[in-house]
Motif scaffolding. Sequence first.
Motif, mmCIF file in Angstrom:
data_model
loop_
_atom_site.group_PDB
_atom_site.id
_atom_site.type_symbol
_atom_site.label_atom_id
_atom_site.label_comp_id
_atom_site.label_asym_id
_atom_site.label_seq_id
_atom_site.Cartn_x
_atom_site.Cartn_y
_atom_site.Cartn_z
ATOM 1 N N MET A 1 2.443 9.454 -5.912
ATOM 2 C CA MET A 1 2.789 10.828 -5.548
ATOM 3 C C MET A 1 4.169 11.257 -6.026
ATOM 4 S SD MET A 1 1.295 11.224 -1.703
ATOM 5 C CE MET A 1 2.562 10.216 -1.023
ATOM 6 N N GLU A 2 4.991 10.332 -6.466
ATOM 7 C CA GLU A 2 6.394 10.644 -6.766
ATOM 8 C C GLU A 2 6.532 11.696 -7.860
ATOM 9 O OE1 GLU A 2 10.470 8.254 -7.925
ATOM 10 O OE2 GLU A 2 8.536 7.250 -8.102
ATOM 11 N N ARG A 3 5.836 11.553 -8.966
ATOM 12 C CA ARG A 3 5.975 12.507 -10.066
ATOM 13 C C ARG A 3 5.446 13.881 -9.685
ATOM 14 N NH1 ARG A 3 4.480 8.991 -15.424
ATOM 15 N NH2 ARG A 3 6.217 7.536 -15.214
ATOM 16 N N THR A 4 4.360 13.912 -8.925
ATOM 17 C CA THR A 4 3.804 15.194 -8.505
ATOM 18 C C THR A 4 4.764 15.927 -7.591
ATOM 19 O OG1 THR A 4 1.615 14.204 -8.628
ATOM 20 C CG2 THR A 4 1.807 16.266 -7.427
ATOM 21 N N ILE B 1 0.842 -1.201 0.000
ATOM 22 C CA ILE B 1 0.000 0.000 0.000
ATOM 23 C C ILE B 1 0.877 1.250 0.000
ATOM 24 C CG2 ILE B 1 -1.688 1.318 1.334
ATOM 25 C CD1 ILE B 1 -2.897 -1.089 -0.023
ATOM 26 N N CYS B 2 1.890 1.279 0.854
ATOM 27 C CA CYS B 2 2.789 2.443 0.920
ATOM 28 C C CYS B 2 3.561 2.628 -0.387
ATOM 29 C CB CYS B 2 3.755 2.305 2.093
ATOM 30 S SG CYS B 2 2.947 2.440 3.687
ATOM 31 N N ALA B 3 4.017 1.538 -0.977
ATOM 32 C CA ALA B 3 4.758 1.636 -2.240
ATOM 33 C C ALA B 3 3.869 2.168 -3.358
ATOM 34 C CB ALA B 3 5.322 0.266 -2.619
ATOM 35 N N ASN B 4 2.623 1.727 -3.414
ATOM 36 C CA ASN B 4 1.708 2.224 -4.437
ATOM 37 C C ASN B 4 1.367 3.694 -4.218
ATOM 38 O OD1 ASN B 4 1.499 -0.070 -6.017
ATOM 39 N ND2 ASN B 4 -0.088 -0.939 -4.716
ATOM 40 N N LEU B 5 1.209 4.108 -2.971
ATOM 41 C CA LEU B 5 0.959 5.526 -2.681
ATOM 42 C C LEU B 5 2.165 6.367 -3.082
ATOM 43 C CD1 LEU B 5 -0.912 5.442 0.732
ATOM 44 C CD2 LEU B 5 -1.811 6.134 -1.482
ATOM 45 N N TRP B 6 3.374 5.893 -2.764
ATOM 46 C CA TRP B 6 4.574 6.641 -3.142
ATOM 47 C C TRP B 6 4.694 6.735 -4.664
ATOM 48 C CZ3 TRP B 6 7.627 10.205 -1.791
ATOM 49 C CH2 TRP B 6 8.798 10.429 -2.505
ATOM 50 N N TYR B 7 4.400 5.660 -5.366
ATOM 51 C CA TYR B 7 4.460 5.665 -6.822
ATOM 52 C C TYR B 7 3.473 6.683 -7.393
ATOM 53 C CZ TYR B 7 4.120 4.076 -11.634
ATOM 54 O OH TYR B 7 4.107 4.025 -13.000
#
Length: 121
Positions: free
Chosen positions: A90-93, A82-88
């Motif tokens: 938000m990363e570009r933004t 879940i954390c990895a998908n959230l980071w993915y």
Amino acid sequence: MTLWKDTVAFLSGCSPVERPLEGKPGYLELDIGVWRVIIAKESLFRLPGTRFFQDVMGVSPLFHRACKDLYSISPPMFLFTICANLWYAMERTLSLYFSSRLLFHVSRAAFILYYWLTLID
């Protein structure tokens, strides 16, 4: 009709009280908390996206069950996923935001340096 009942049940956790509207057999009255909603039983008008919403409402119990099964297998791995998908997501933004702030500060510093150099001459 099931679309409204499913929506209310999903959002509030309770089912609405429904009864036919007196004097108008083609309508149905729903009491949803403090609101009274009147809905046509049959209509030629279709709202766009209702089929998609019905599909989502049909799949959401299965998705909830799958999440519970994955969590029961390995809670740390589920939380990491879940954390990895959230980071993915938000990363570009965040990268775009911080790049824009960096460029703003660099341009401001260049302008101040140019201003000081013109004052010295």
